[in-house]
Scaffold this active site. Structure first.
Site, PDB file in Angstrom:
ATOM      1  N   ASN A 121      -6.829  11.033  -0.435  1.00 55.53           N
ATOM      2  CA  ASN A 121      -6.895   9.846  -1.422  1.00 55.53           C
ATOM      3  C   ASN A 121      -6.458  10.280  -2.805  1.00 55.53           C
ATOM      4  O   ASN A 121      -6.713  11.501  -3.103  1.00 55.53           O
ATOM      5  CB  ASN A 121      -8.200   9.182  -1.308  1.00 55.53           C
ATOM      6  CG  ASN A 121      -8.463   8.517  -0.068  1.00 55.53           C
ATOM      7  OD1 ASN A 121      -7.675   7.760   0.561  1.00 55.53           O
ATOM      8  ND2 ASN A 121      -9.698   8.947   0.698  1.00 55.53           N
ATOM      9  N   ASN A 181     -15.261   0.952   2.792  1.00 56.51           N
ATOM     10  CA  ASN A 181     -14.348   0.310   2.288  1.00 56.51           C
ATOM     11  C   ASN A 181     -14.645  -1.187   2.554  1.00 56.51           C
ATOM     12  O   ASN A 181     -15.600  -1.440   3.347  1.00 56.51           O
ATOM     13  CB  ASN A 181     -12.802   0.525   3.178  1.00 56.51           C
ATOM     14  CG  ASN A 181     -12.206   1.867   3.238  1.00 56.51           C
ATOM     15  OD1 ASN A 181     -11.771   2.071   2.302  1.00 56.51           O
ATOM     16  ND2 ASN A 181     -12.514   2.492   4.199  1.00 56.51           N
ATOM     17  N   THR A 235      -6.372  -0.436   8.218  1.00 54.75           N
ATOM     18  CA  THR A 235      -7.535  -0.390   8.842  1.00 54.75           C
ATOM     19  C   THR A 235      -8.514  -1.501   8.583  1.00 54.75           C
ATOM     20  O   THR A 235      -9.220  -2.022   9.345  1.00 54.75           O
ATOM     21  CB  THR A 235      -8.298   0.800   8.786  1.00 54.75           C
ATOM     22  OG1 THR A 235      -8.351   1.094   7.307  1.00 54.75           O
ATOM     23  CG2 THR A 235      -7.282   1.974   9.189  1.00 54.75           C
ATOM     24  N   CYS A 250      -5.189   6.120   8.222  1.00 57.39           N
ATOM     25  CA  CYS A 250      -4.714   5.114   7.289  1.00 57.39           C
ATOM     26  C   CYS A 250      -3.746   4.268   7.978  1.00 57.39           C
ATOM     27  O   CYS A 250      -2.783   4.689   8.594  1.00 57.39           O
ATOM     28  CB  CYS A 250      -4.317   5.687   6.169  1.00 57.39           C
ATOM     29  SG  CYS A 250      -3.383   4.512   5.095  1.00 57.39           S
ATOM     30  N   GLY A 251      -4.023   2.949   8.150  1.00 56.82           N
ATOM     31  CA  GLY A 251      -3.244   2.156   9.114  1.00 56.82           C
ATOM     32  C   GLY A 251      -1.733   1.902   8.356  1.00 56.82           C
ATOM     33  O   GLY A 251      -0.724   2.006   9.178  1.00 56.82           O
ATOM     34  N   GLU A 272     -10.877  -0.312  -1.768  1.00 56.07           N
ATOM     35  CA  GLU A 272     -10.626   1.091  -0.672  1.00 56.07           C
ATOM     36  C   GLU A 272     -11.346   2.183  -1.506  1.00 56.07           C
ATOM     37  O   GLU A 272     -11.423   2.577  -2.483  1.00 56.07           O
ATOM     38  CB  GLU A 272      -9.318   1.352  -0.675  1.00 56.07           C
ATOM     39  CG  GLU A 272      -8.428   0.612   0.424  1.00 56.07           C
ATOM     40  CD  GLU A 272      -7.169   1.173   0.661  1.00 56.07           C
ATOM     41  OE1 GLU A 272      -7.432   2.390   1.395  1.00 56.07           O
ATOM     42  OE2 GLU A 272      -6.163   0.643   0.896  1.00 56.07           O
ATOM     43  N   ASN A 296       0.765  -0.937  -0.160  1.00 56.86           N
ATOM     44  CA  ASN A 296      -0.070  -0.023   0.057  1.00 56.86           C
ATOM     45  C   ASN A 296       0.906   1.367   0.084  1.00 56.86           C
ATOM     46  O   ASN A 296       1.896   1.281   1.015  1.00 56.86           O
ATOM     47  CB  ASN A 296      -0.857  -0.125   1.311  1.00 56.86           C
ATOM     48  CG  ASN A 296      -2.134   0.757   1.188  1.00 56.86           C
ATOM     49  OD1 ASN A 296      -2.494   1.115   2.286  1.00 56.86           O
ATOM     50  ND2 ASN A 296      -2.425   1.384   0.100  1.00 56.86           N
ATOM     51  N   CYS A 309      -4.503  -2.849   3.083  1.00 63.80           N
ATOM     52  CA  CYS A 309      -5.339  -1.885   3.894  1.00 63.80           C
ATOM     53  C   CYS A 309      -4.969  -2.154   5.325  1.00 63.80           C
ATOM     54  O   CYS A 309      -5.741  -3.276   5.899  1.00 63.80           O
ATOM     55  CB  CYS A 309      -6.664  -1.843   3.465  1.00 63.80           C
ATOM     56  SG  CYS A 309      -7.699  -0.565   4.304  1.00 63.80           S
TER      57      CYS A 309
END
Length: 277
Positions: free
Chosen positions: A66, A192, A222, A75-76, A210, A13, A220
């Site tokens: 985004n 998402n 999260t 955003c993890g 996403e 990511n 992703c």
């Protein structure tokens, strides 16, 4: 304007990080800049643009935009990348970093081996299951509900997520089904969508559509957290042991304690300069 940028990825990511510590980039410029820089043919290319900014309540603030110009609350994978960047370049090798996000202040722990960041552990906060907190229409929790011919579960782990358990995740048309659920009127702000296959006890394979990217991404963070907490809630996983998720871009672990903890990689790719001529 000439901008220095840094390219990172967390399990595939990928993100562009810009240090906006003196806030030279104004608020009204951020959305348009994200659209330009994240474009994979006419820009640098990325799943998101992250601004590192000053914070009055934490060590640093993260703003995430985004590719469509919308701003994400959290955003993890992105926060792991920013934490690594901050530890290496901005905060003098600090190993416990507090990062302000639109979803609250998150504590991030950096683990280094031989002087290099090996993995990053993020305290992601507590999941929100109530529909008004996701947000989703209706009242109560949204668990095991039928939508688009699928059984869905929804939770907010910083941003809204739907989790769908399937027999074989490789056979799922992620972008077609994900888009239908993402834009369903049940979710007024969109969502998402994660498709998850259980491989064995506490081990899963995951694919995610996403919101804001508007396609499948390689991972992703999260979404992995959301899938972990839903799996435990449904009795599909043991919450007292770590959960391993295999995304297309790499592996991420989830621990379910007093809150959700996410453990995964953050990799520096390159840096460069962007100027609009």
């Amino acid at each position: 304007m000439k901008l220095k940028f840094y390219k990172y990825h967390g399990a595939g990511n990928d993100f562009i990080i810009i240090e906006n510590l003196h806030e030279e980039i104004k608020e009204e410029e951020k959305s348009g800049l994200a659209k330009k820089l994240c474009h994979r043919r006419f820009g640098i290319g990325g799943d998101g643009l992250i601004f590192a900014e000053p914070s009055s309540k934490a060590d640093i603030k993260m703003r995430v935009f985004n590719p469509d110009g919308s701003e994400a609350e959290m955003c993890g994978n992105g926060i792991r990348c920013l934490a690594k960047h901050a530890s290496n370049f901005l905060l003098k090798n600090k190993k416990l970093i507090r990062i302000e996000t639109l979803a609250g202040v998150k504590e991030v722990e950096i683990t280094k081996k031989q002087g290099k960041v090996s993995y990053v552990r993020v305290a992601m906060g507590k999941p929100k299951f109530d529909r008004k907190d996701i947000p989703a229409l209706g009242e109560g929790k949204l668990i095991k509900e039928k939508l688009e011919g699928l059984e869905i579960n929804a939770v907010n782990t910083g941003v809204p997520h739907v989790v769908v358990f399937v027999e074989d995740v490789e056979k799922v048309d992620v972008e077609t089904l994900g888009r239908k659920i993402r834009y369903n009127e049940l979710f007024p702000q969109g969502t998402n969508v994660n498709f998850v296959q259980k491989l064995k006890e506490n081990e899963f394979k995951i694919r995610t559509y996403e919101r804001g990217v508007e396609k499948e991404t390689l991972a992703c963070g999260t979404g992995i957290c959301a899938s972990g907490v839903v799996a435990a809630t449904l009795g599909i996983a043991k919450e007292d042991e770590p959960l391993l998720f295999h995304a297309k871009g790499g592996d991420v672990y989830v621990e379910l304690k007093e809150e959700i903890y996410m453990i995964g990689p953050a990799e520096f790719v390159f840096y460069g300069f962007y100027s609009s001529i």
